[in-house]
Design a protein around this motif. Sequence first.
Motif, PDB file in Angstrom:
ATOM      1  N   GLY A   1      13.569  -7.918  -8.328  1.00 16.91           N
ATOM      2  CA  GLY A   1      14.934  -7.811  -7.410  1.00 16.91           C
ATOM      3  C   GLY A   1      14.486  -7.215  -6.174  1.00 16.91           C
ATOM      4  O   GLY A   1      13.417  -7.077  -5.540  1.00 16.91           O
ATOM      5  N   VAL A   2      15.530  -6.566  -5.355  1.00 24.02           N
ATOM      6  CA  VAL A   2      15.339  -5.641  -4.352  1.00 24.02           C
ATOM      7  C   VAL A   2      14.299  -4.537  -4.465  1.00 24.02           C
ATOM      8  O   VAL A   2      13.492  -4.269  -3.654  1.00 24.02           O
ATOM      9  CB  VAL A   2      16.720  -5.108  -4.004  1.00 24.02           C
ATOM     10  CG1 VAL A   2      16.560  -4.011  -2.810  1.00 24.02           C
ATOM     11  CG2 VAL A   2      17.811  -6.175  -3.738  1.00 24.02           C
ATOM     12  N   GLY A   3      14.178  -3.906  -5.734  1.00 25.30           N
ATOM     13  CA  GLY A   3      13.270  -2.965  -5.894  1.00 25.30           C
ATOM     14  C   GLY A   3      11.726  -3.605  -5.755  1.00 25.30           C
ATOM     15  O   GLY A   3      10.888  -2.648  -4.846  1.00 25.30           O
ATOM     16  N   ALA A   4      11.505  -4.551  -6.210  1.00 30.23           N
ATOM     17  CA  ALA A   4      10.250  -5.226  -6.048  1.00 30.23           C
ATOM     18  C   ALA A   4       9.860  -5.316  -4.573  1.00 30.23           C
ATOM     19  O   ALA A   4       8.748  -5.233  -4.165  1.00 30.23           O
ATOM     20  CB  ALA A   4      10.210  -6.656  -6.893  1.00 30.23           C
ATOM     21  N   ALA A   5      10.801  -6.065  -3.943  1.00 30.72           N
ATOM     22  CA  ALA A   5      10.771  -6.181  -2.554  1.00 30.72           C
ATOM     23  C   ALA A   5      10.535  -4.926  -1.691  1.00 30.72           C
ATOM     24  O   ALA A   5       9.200  -4.826  -0.851  1.00 30.72           O
ATOM     25  CB  ALA A   5      11.922  -7.007  -1.881  1.00 30.72           C
TER      26      ALA A   5
END
Length: 322
Positions: free
Chosen positions: A151-155
């Motif tokens: 999710g956002v963390g991966a981006a």
Amino acid sequence: MQAIVMTGAGGPEVLVAREVPEPTPGAGEVVIRAEAIPVLFPETLLRSGAFPMPAEPPVTFGFEAVGTVTATGADVDTGLIGQRVAVTTLGYGSYAEYVCAPADSVTPVPDDLSAADAAAVLMSGSVALTLLDTAALTGSETVLIEAAATGVGAALTQLAKTRGAARVIATAGGPAKLAQARKLGADDLIDHNDPDWPSRLPEILGDATLDLVFDSIGGPTAAALLDAMTPLRGRVLSYGFLSGAPAQITATDLLFRGLSLTGCAGPHWLARVAAARATALHQVTSGALVPQIDTILPLDQAAEAHRALESRTPLGAVLLRP
């Protein structure tokens, strides 16, 4: 057409495939034929009743979709018809073969980007870019990214060093996700399945301190991070609460350490996120952001998609395909 109707608040079983009429665009709206629909973690909270739905059930569920414009309403450029776009609804209506959405939510999809890749990064990429703009990293700072594998963390993990992070410490849940965070660019890893994970920070940091925390977990562990942060300039960007509660940090906690916390939520924040959607898609075509897709399921398996997301096991986006 087939759509996924939320019949009431509850478990994934409240998402039921039904035949419903195709939508007709009103003034300022477009209709698209959906090709890829992202299943988002906040949607699971709406479905469960943790957050109020913007429309009373039964209602077609879903936030976002990617596809081709098939119709436009009054006051909308008819030249959009036939274009590939991403759209964001008013909080419902995207889990369907045809999706009606405000025309001002339309984001053109680059020709060399697949619908699945666009759907996978539309939310996560735009939120990550807005967080990084807010962070204003200097090029020499140490950052902590929570839930960094998906999710956002991966981006954030992929983009942080291109936007001024010198060192990235990442948390993730379990060996597979820790390996994923490493692959995405994290320098140091912490398994946040251990409830006492903040106690590992002094060992990892050595003489360094955290200049910035991207907080998506919230809850009681957030306060445990503060003593590891850089006095006078350390800052927390709080944008989620995977723990089930926002960061439990008081003004006193921050005041006597010289730290700051920015709440990344609300209508003004969401307007900034919306403005970053096109940039997020172009980050993919430039190679700076690689979409992480775990599963693509048929539309009628929306309930199974929600079960997968709530299991916290996917290593990437879960998408629906009509």
